[in-house]
Design a protein around this motif. Sequence first.
Motif, mmCIF file in Angstrom:
data_model
loop_
_atom_site.group_PDB
_atom_site.id
_atom_site.type_symbol
_atom_site.label_atom_id
_atom_site.label_comp_id
_atom_site.label_asym_id
_atom_site.label_seq_id
_atom_site.Cartn_x
_atom_site.Cartn_y
_atom_site.Cartn_z
ATOM 1 N N ALA A 68 31.075 3.746 -1.373
ATOM 2 C CA ALA A 68 30.931 2.961 -0.145
ATOM 3 C C ALA A 68 29.574 2.260 -0.095
ATOM 4 C CB ALA A 68 31.112 3.866 1.077
ATOM 5 N N TRP A 69 28.528 2.983 -0.506
ATOM 6 C CA TRP A 69 27.184 2.392 -0.468
ATOM 7 C C TRP A 69 27.052 1.236 -1.453
ATOM 8 C CZ3 TRP A 69 23.084 1.741 -3.833
ATOM 9 C CH2 TRP A 69 21.872 1.357 -3.246
ATOM 10 N N MET A 70 27.587 1.394 -2.652
ATOM 11 C CA MET A 70 27.517 0.318 -3.646
ATOM 12 C C MET A 70 28.292 -0.913 -3.180
ATOM 13 S SD MET A 70 27.540 1.817 -7.518
ATOM 14 C CE MET A 70 29.060 2.745 -7.368
ATOM 15 N N ARG A 71 29.445 -0.698 -2.582
ATOM 16 C CA ARG A 71 30.213 -1.837 -2.055
ATOM 17 C C ARG A 71 29.399 -2.594 -1.018
ATOM 18 N NH1 ARG A 71 35.399 -1.956 -3.724
ATOM 19 N NH2 ARG A 71 36.417 0.018 -4.313
ATOM 20 N N SER A 72 28.703 -1.841 -0.168
ATOM 21 C CA SER A 72 27.883 -2.463 0.869
ATOM 22 C C SER A 72 26.738 -3.274 0.264
ATOM 23 C CB SER A 72 27.329 -1.380 1.799
ATOM 24 O OG SER A 72 26.460 -1.931 2.766
ATOM 25 N N LEU A 73 26.078 -2.706 -0.762
ATOM 26 C CA LEU A 73 24.970 -3.411 -1.403
ATOM 27 C C LEU A 73 25.459 -4.678 -2.109
ATOM 28 C CD1 LEU A 73 22.010 -3.621 -2.218
ATOM 29 C CD2 LEU A 73 22.491 -2.090 -4.144
ATOM 30 N N ILE A 74 26.578 -4.574 -2.810
ATOM 31 C CA ILE A 74 27.146 -5.748 -3.483
ATOM 32 C C ILE A 74 27.459 -6.842 -2.466
ATOM 33 C CG2 ILE A 74 29.185 -6.593 -4.729
ATOM 34 C CD1 ILE A 74 29.209 -3.861 -6.194
ATOM 35 N N GLU A 75 28.022 -6.469 -1.321
ATOM 36 C CA GLU A 75 28.357 -7.448 -0.278
ATOM 37 C C GLU A 75 27.099 -8.110 0.273
ATOM 38 O OE1 GLU A 75 30.643 -5.353 2.602
ATOM 39 O OE2 GLU A 75 32.400 -5.143 1.297
ATOM 40 N N GLU A 76 25.999 -7.343 0.413
ATOM 41 C CA GLU A 76 24.747 -7.919 0.897
ATOM 42 C C GLU A 76 24.196 -8.950 -0.081
ATOM 43 O OE1 GLU A 76 21.761 -5.543 3.267
ATOM 44 O OE2 GLU A 76 22.815 -3.916 2.233
ATOM 45 N N ILE A 77 24.278 -8.621 -1.377
ATOM 46 C CA ILE A 77 23.743 -9.560 -2.371
ATOM 47 C C ILE A 77 24.622 -10.802 -2.470
ATOM 48 C CG2 ILE A 77 23.146 -9.889 -4.799
ATOM 49 C CD1 ILE A 77 22.547 -6.878 -4.943
ATOM 50 N N THR A 78 25.922 -10.603 -2.608
ATOM 51 C CA THR A 78 26.824 -11.753 -2.753
ATOM 52 C C THR A 78 26.930 -12.561 -1.466
ATOM 53 O OG1 THR A 78 28.748 -10.347 -2.233
ATOM 54 C CG2 THR A 78 28.174 -10.650 -4.561
ATOM 55 N N GLY A 79 26.728 -11.902 -0.318
ATOM 56 C CA GLY A 79 26.782 -12.600 0.962
ATOM 57 C C GLY A 79 25.451 -13.183 1.382
ATOM 58 N N GLU A 80 24.437 -13.039 0.525
ATOM 59 C CA GLU A 80 23.104 -13.609 0.762
ATOM 60 C C GLU A 80 22.451 -13.046 2.031
ATOM 61 O OE1 GLU A 80 21.682 -15.935 -1.357
ATOM 62 O OE2 GLU A 80 23.448 -15.846 -2.660
ATOM 63 N N THR A 81 22.723 -11.786 2.352
ATOM 64 C CA THR A 81 22.138 -11.186 3.557
ATOM 65 C C THR A 81 21.096 -10.110 3.244
ATOM 66 O OG1 THR A 81 23.907 -9.523 3.698
ATOM 67 C CG2 THR A 81 24.247 -11.600 4.894
ATOM 68 N N LEU A 82 20.866 -9.821 1.976
ATOM 69 C CA LEU A 82 19.890 -8.790 1.612
ATOM 70 C C LEU A 82 18.482 -9.308 1.866
ATOM 71 C CD1 LEU A 82 19.513 -5.960 0.172
ATOM 72 C CD2 LEU A 82 19.084 -7.275 -1.900
ATOM 73 N N PRO A 83 17.669 -8.598 2.666
ATOM 74 C CA PRO A 83 16.294 -9.041 2.909
ATOM 75 C C PRO A 83 15.520 -9.170 1.593
ATOM 76 C CG PRO A 83 16.900 -7.313 4.460
ATOM 77 C CD PRO A 83 18.007 -7.386 3.452
ATOM 78 N N GLY A 84 14.785 -10.270 1.433
ATOM 79 C CA GLY A 84 13.993 -10.486 0.234
ATOM 80 C C GLY A 84 14.771 -11.078 -0.923
ATOM 81 N N LEU A 85 16.058 -11.372 -0.701
ATOM 82 C CA LEU A 85 16.897 -11.881 -1.797
ATOM 83 C C LEU A 85 16.392 -13.216 -2.334
ATOM 84 C CD1 LEU A 85 19.469 -11.589 -3.529
ATOM 85 C CD2 LEU A 85 20.722 -12.760 -1.701
ATOM 86 N N ASP A 86 15.946 -14.108 -1.449
ATOM 87 C CA ASP A 86 15.480 -15.422 -1.900
ATOM 88 C C ASP A 86 14.293 -15.295 -2.840
ATOM 89 O OD1 ASP A 86 17.429 -16.651 -0.425
ATOM 90 O OD2 ASP A 86 16.126 -17.098 1.298
ATOM 91 N N GLU A 87 13.322 -14.443 -2.491
ATOM 92 C CA GLU A 87 12.146 -14.258 -3.345
ATOM 93 C C GLU A 87 12.548 -13.619 -4.676
ATOM 94 O OE1 GLU A 87 12.411 -13.355 -0.224
ATOM 95 O OE2 GLU A 87 10.779 -14.337 0.896
ATOM 96 N N TRP A 88 13.456 -12.668 -4.610
ATOM 97 C CA TRP A 88 13.953 -11.982 -5.810
ATOM 98 C C TRP A 88 14.624 -12.985 -6.749
ATOM 99 C CZ3 TRP A 88 18.560 -7.992 -5.574
ATOM 100 C CH2 TRP A 88 18.760 -7.436 -6.855
ATOM 101 N N ARG A 89 15.493 -13.805 -6.196
ATOM 102 C CA ARG A 89 16.205 -14.783 -7.020
ATOM 103 C C ARG A 89 15.238 -15.834 -7.584
ATOM 104 N NH1 ARG A 89 21.409 -15.498 -7.319
ATOM 105 N NH2 ARG A 89 21.848 -14.461 -5.316
ATOM 106 N N LYS A 90 14.315 -16.294 -6.736
ATOM 107 C CA LYS A 90 13.362 -17.322 -7.173
ATOM 108 C C LYS A 90 12.496 -16.819 -8.315
ATOM 109 C CE LYS A 90 9.670 -20.353 -5.489
ATOM 110 N NZ LYS A 90 8.844 -20.742 -4.310
ATOM 111 N N HIS A 91 12.098 -15.558 -8.240
ATOM 112 C CA HIS A 91 11.264 -14.982 -9.300
ATOM 113 C C HIS A 91 11.985 -15.031 -10.646
ATOM 114 C CE1 HIS A 91 8.758 -12.297 -11.634
ATOM 115 N NE2 HIS A 91 9.766 -11.446 -11.770
#
Length: 219
Positions: free
Chosen positions: A171-194
């Motif tokens: 359940a936790w992994m599904r939630s994390l995958i959804e945050e990344i693919t849904g672009e809702t994970l905090p700090g994702l933009d900086e992570w991707r840009k790096h």
Amino acid sequence: MAKRRRVANLMALGVLSTVAFRQMHPYEMAGALRGWGKERDLQIKWGSLYTVVRNLAKHGLLEEVESSREGRRPERTVYRITDEGRAELIDWARELLSVAEPELPRFRAGLSVMAVLGPDEVVTLLQQRLAAVGREIAEAESTLEEHSPRVPRLFLIEIEYDLAILRAEEAWMRSLIEEITGETLPGLDEWRKHHETGEVSAEMQELADSSIEQYGRRK
């Protein structure tokens, strides 16, 4: 806090638990441990069985009953648990059930450094793990379904625990995958840009520097 044991190898716990029922020679102990599926519970290394048995005897937790030899076969020594060994088994079981200690699975280590990979790759890797965890869940469910009609729940309780942990991880992994693919994970933009440019944001650099400074002050 966990106690220091005279024989701390968890295989020793398994050996004591088998001999608690009746006296055995090491070959029978191995058969009982395999039959009960203890290699999964206790991370058993079969090559160390005889060493563990000898150490238990050395420390007075097991004692020899008799030795016999049939033809050219190696001598077989039968052991029984001592009163001290039974007390150790009971005390060890109580500790394992009551004392909360940090356990560091390999997955946690991977999560702690996953930022070195790009978000898209992390999603792919988590999906691979998700599929593997799904297979483990199916296997655990099948085991419970197969054995529950004839084996008391008391002796299947560790599989129930495994299943609960696996379902929570799924359940936790599904939630994390959804945050990344849904672009809702905090700090994702900086992570991707790096990973796209090789640049480290000022915010991330400041966070890293602050952590290093705090560690230096503590020392």
